[in-house]
Design a protein around this motif. Structure first.
Motif, mmCIF file in Angstrom:
data_model
loop_
_atom_site.group_PDB
_atom_site.id
_atom_site.type_symbol
_atom_site.label_atom_id
_atom_site.label_comp_id
_atom_site.label_asym_id
_atom_site.label_seq_id
_atom_site.Cartn_x
_atom_site.Cartn_y
_atom_site.Cartn_z
ATOM 1 N N VAL A 190 0.968 -1.186 -0.079
ATOM 2 C CA VAL A 190 0.108 0.058 0.173
ATOM 3 C C VAL A 190 0.765 1.104 -0.069
ATOM 4 N N THR A 191 2.047 1.698 0.877
ATOM 5 C CA THR A 191 3.111 1.808 1.273
ATOM 6 C C THR A 191 3.038 2.716 -0.557
ATOM 7 N N SER A 357 -14.366 -0.564 6.848
ATOM 8 C CA SER A 357 -14.069 -0.400 5.172
ATOM 9 C C SER A 357 -12.475 0.009 5.282
ATOM 10 N N ALA A 358 -11.368 -0.568 4.367
ATOM 11 C CA ALA A 358 -10.092 0.046 3.919
ATOM 12 C C ALA A 358 -10.069 0.816 3.072
ATOM 13 N N ASN A 359 -9.135 2.270 2.770
ATOM 14 C CA ASN A 359 -8.803 2.180 1.478
ATOM 15 C C ASN A 359 -7.511 2.710 0.912
ATOM 16 N N ILE A 360 -7.378 2.031 -0.398
ATOM 17 C CA ILE A 360 -5.646 3.022 -0.523
ATOM 18 C C ILE A 360 -6.070 4.301 -1.781
ATOM 19 N N PHE A 361 -4.899 4.693 -1.433
ATOM 20 C CA PHE A 361 -5.138 6.199 -1.852
ATOM 21 C C PHE A 361 -3.629 6.377 -2.992
ATOM 22 N N THR A 362 -4.184 5.024 -4.291
ATOM 23 C CA THR A 362 -3.635 5.564 -5.449
ATOM 24 C C THR A 362 -4.866 6.230 -5.715
ATOM 25 N N GLU A 365 -8.523 5.204 -6.868
ATOM 26 C CA GLU A 365 -8.786 4.464 -4.809
ATOM 27 C C GLU A 365 -8.771 3.273 -4.992
ATOM 28 N N ILE A 366 -8.779 2.831 -4.145
ATOM 29 C CA ILE A 366 -9.300 0.979 -4.214
ATOM 30 C C ILE A 366 -10.228 0.974 -3.084
ATOM 31 N N ALA A 367 -10.889 0.612 -2.422
ATOM 32 C CA ALA A 367 -11.732 1.173 -1.069
ATOM 33 C C ALA A 367 -12.605 -0.384 -1.295
ATOM 34 N N THR A 368 -12.674 -0.983 -0.051
ATOM 35 C CA THR A 368 -12.971 -2.281 0.195
ATOM 36 C C THR A 368 -14.074 -2.756 1.465
ATOM 37 N N VAL A 369 -14.447 -3.507 1.670
ATOM 38 C CA VAL A 369 -15.266 -3.855 2.852
ATOM 39 C C VAL A 369 -16.209 -4.968 3.172
ATOM 40 N N GLY A 370 -15.616 -5.551 4.733
ATOM 41 C CA GLY A 370 -16.336 -7.701 3.792
ATOM 42 C C GLY A 370 -15.258 -8.290 4.013
ATOM 43 N N VAL A 422 -14.782 -0.718 -4.556
ATOM 44 C CA VAL A 422 -15.168 -0.102 -5.644
ATOM 45 C C VAL A 422 -14.008 0.567 -5.850
ATOM 46 N N VAL A 423 -13.635 0.496 -7.108
ATOM 47 C CA VAL A 423 -12.243 1.628 -7.488
ATOM 48 C C VAL A 423 -12.426 2.616 -8.222
ATOM 49 N N ALA A 424 -12.290 3.413 -7.946
ATOM 50 C CA ALA A 424 -12.822 5.061 -8.286
ATOM 51 C C ALA A 424 -11.968 6.564 -7.989
ATOM 52 N N PRO A 425 -12.249 6.936 -8.481
ATOM 53 C CA PRO A 425 -11.990 8.807 -8.234
ATOM 54 C C PRO A 425 -12.984 8.945 -6.187
ATOM 55 N N ARG A 426 -11.917 9.363 -5.064
ATOM 56 C CA ARG A 426 -12.865 9.468 -4.395
ATOM 57 C C ARG A 426 -13.195 8.012 -3.531
ATOM 58 N N ALA A 427 -13.336 6.762 -4.157
ATOM 59 C CA ALA A 427 -13.726 5.323 -3.539
ATOM 60 C C ALA A 427 -13.958 5.345 -2.163
ATOM 61 N N SER A 428 -12.811 6.142 -1.132
ATOM 62 C CA SER A 428 -13.538 6.523 0.142
ATOM 63 C C SER A 428 -14.606 6.794 1.086
ATOM 64 N N GLU A 429 -15.356 7.661 0.299
ATOM 65 C CA GLU A 429 -15.759 8.550 -0.051
ATOM 66 C C GLU A 429 -17.714 7.348 -0.678
ATOM 67 N N LEU A 430 -17.482 6.382 -1.503
ATOM 68 C CA LEU A 430 -17.924 6.114 -1.929
ATOM 69 C C LEU A 430 -18.568 4.535 -1.575
#
Length: 471
Positions: A190-191, A357-362, A365-370, A422-430
């Motif tokens: 991630v880093t 829920s977690a997010n990778i700020f590429t 972005e990549i956001a995941t949950v569950g 969710v893979v998208a811009p601002r996935a952390s919000e979506l």
């Protein structure tokens, strides 16, 4: 609970300062010992600075996107500008200034609620005493409850010693006053992935050294594939299945540092101007007095805790990256809050990592949950999956977005939403509506029947749920 209960917290990161706020709210006398500043490494050198840097790189990418949408930038003479330039000294000054301001805000809030802040290093003398070593001497702090939240530090290797100038950890990047000509990033977790793309977006040549088959090996395979394709499309050199053997500084005849050389285990040598080491982290659990008090640690050196953050010693709790539970600021904060609620007799629910829920700020972005796809297969669950490309979304078309997707997992029969990506811009919000569905065990029909704005990217989440109807 009354004010005679004494709580001492060692470490002012998210786990520590959130615990302090809860304990103060519940009426305890709270003392927080922190040697570097409120917010700890998360705020001062890690999460807040890196995400600020990434946000700056996103603005740079927005210039290129604007050109593709027909928006042209002109100088004062009316000539077209085709590129933007990042002045790293200015960027880093803002990054560090923002981190400092955030740290001061946290300190101010703690002082408002009556928390005493002791600048220094804390160490356990016994299960009821913390010794604070400060610039003016030592102070022994009596405690009814102790919380350890000392975080983690970048892992370094004997064959690649950071010097803070050419060979850097992610905590040292913000001292650079010029953009690296060619940054070699070692490590594609991630880093490594986040910072590699940030510096690519800022205008540096970037080579990413990955020891695995693909970047982000621990993430959803479809998401990781999208990100690696984006990396390569934007000009990053990605060296897969390439493990670093050593990294050294190259010097000229006068001893002046001119660059770095990264030697791979297969004998190849990659030359660049700077190297960033992103090869994991180690818990900061040394010199805390753990052995003397009898607090159990794992083979990796992490403090062993249960789901309410208790250590093996009664009255001593731990939270955050020093526990190795899940290295996220949100998890550290939740561990700290749970610890204080449990210790001080408030209502408490044990930590449930299934709802994190977690997010990778590429970018995207990549956001995941569950549950992840890997976990679903490992458990042999009967699950229906839908993967909806973001490019079909009308709002995405308007914004010129072509990469990304929404993926949902639902149980056959009940239709219960078990997880999502969710893979998208601002996935952390979506990801939030999917997190609500997972947390409250909603089914796909409940998710699908919830109104979404048209046009919006969240519309793709509802559409994905509709496609799973009658699973």
């Amino acid at each position: 609970m009354n004010a005679s209960t004494k709580v001492v917290i060692v470490g002012g990161g998210p786990g520590g300062y959130e615990a302090a706020l809860v304990a103060a709210h519940l009426g305890a006398q709270v003392t927080l010992v922190e040697r570097d500043g409120m917010g700890g490494a998360c705020v001062l050198t890690d999460c807040v600075p890196s995400k600020t840097l990434i946000a700056t790189a996103d603005y740079m990418s927005g210039v290129d996107l604007a050109l593709g949408l027909g928006v042209h930038l002109l100088d004062h003479e009316g000539d077209e500008l085709s590129d933007a330039q990042a002045r790293l000294a200015e960027v880093n000054a803002r990054v560090l200034g923002l981190a400092s301001a955030q740290s001061q805000d946290i300190a101010g809030r703690l002082l408002e609620v009556g928390v005493r802040i002791v600048p220094g290093h804390g160490r356990l003398l016994d299960p009821r005493t913390v010794r604070a070593e400060t610039s003016s001497g030592t102070e022994d702090l009596a405690a009814d409850v102790i919380l350890l939240s000392t975080g983690a530090t970048p892992r370094v290797m004997a064959t690649a010693r950071p010097d803070g100038e050419r060979i850097l950890t992610w905590q040292q990047l913000y001292e650079l006053d010029g953009l690296p000509e060619h940054l070699i990033v070692v490590g594609s977790g991630v880093t490594g992935a986040e910072l590699a793309q940030a510096y690519l977006g800022l205008g540096a040549e970037v080579t990413l050294v990955s020891s695995r088959d693909r970047v982000l090996p621990g993430e959803d395979p479809d998401a990781a594939t999208v990100i690696e394709e984006v990396f390569r499309h934007r000009g990053m050199s990605v060296l897969s299945r390439s493990r670093m053997q050593s990294t050294v500084v190259v010097r000229d005849a006068g001893g002046e540092a001119t660059g770095v050389e990264v030697t791979l285990e297969d004998g190849r040598v990659v030359s660049g101007s700077h190297a960033l080491l992103a090869v994991g982290s180690l818990p900061q659990t040394q010199d805390l007095g753990l052995e003397a008090v009898g607090i159990a640690t794992s083979e990796s050196g992490h403090i062993v805790v249960d789901r309410v953050s208790r250590t093996s010693v009664r009255g001593v709790y731990a939270a955050g990256d020093c526990t190795g539970v899940l290295p996220l600021a949100s998890v550290a904060a939740m561990q700290g809050r749970i610890a204080m609620a449990h210790a001080l007799g408030d209502a408490v629910a044990p930590l449930n990592l299934a709802n994190v829920s977690a997010n990778i700020f590429t970018d995207p972005e990549i956001a995941t949950v569950g549950l992840s796809e890997k976990e679903i297969h490992a458990r042999g669950l009967d699950v229906a999956t839908v993967n909806l490309p973001l490019s079909r979304n009308p709002r995405a078309k308007m914004q010129g977005l072509t990469e990304g997707f929404v993926k949902l997992f639902a149980a056959h029969g009940s239709g219960t939403v078990l997880g999502g990506v969710v893979v998208a811009p601002r996935a952390s919000e979506l990801i939030f509506p999917v997190t609500l569905a997972v947390t409250h065990r909603l089914n796909v029909d409940q998710l699908a029947s919830t109104f979404t704005v048209y046009p919006s990217l969240t519309g793709s989440i509802a559409e994905a749920a509709r496609r799973l109807h009658a699973t």
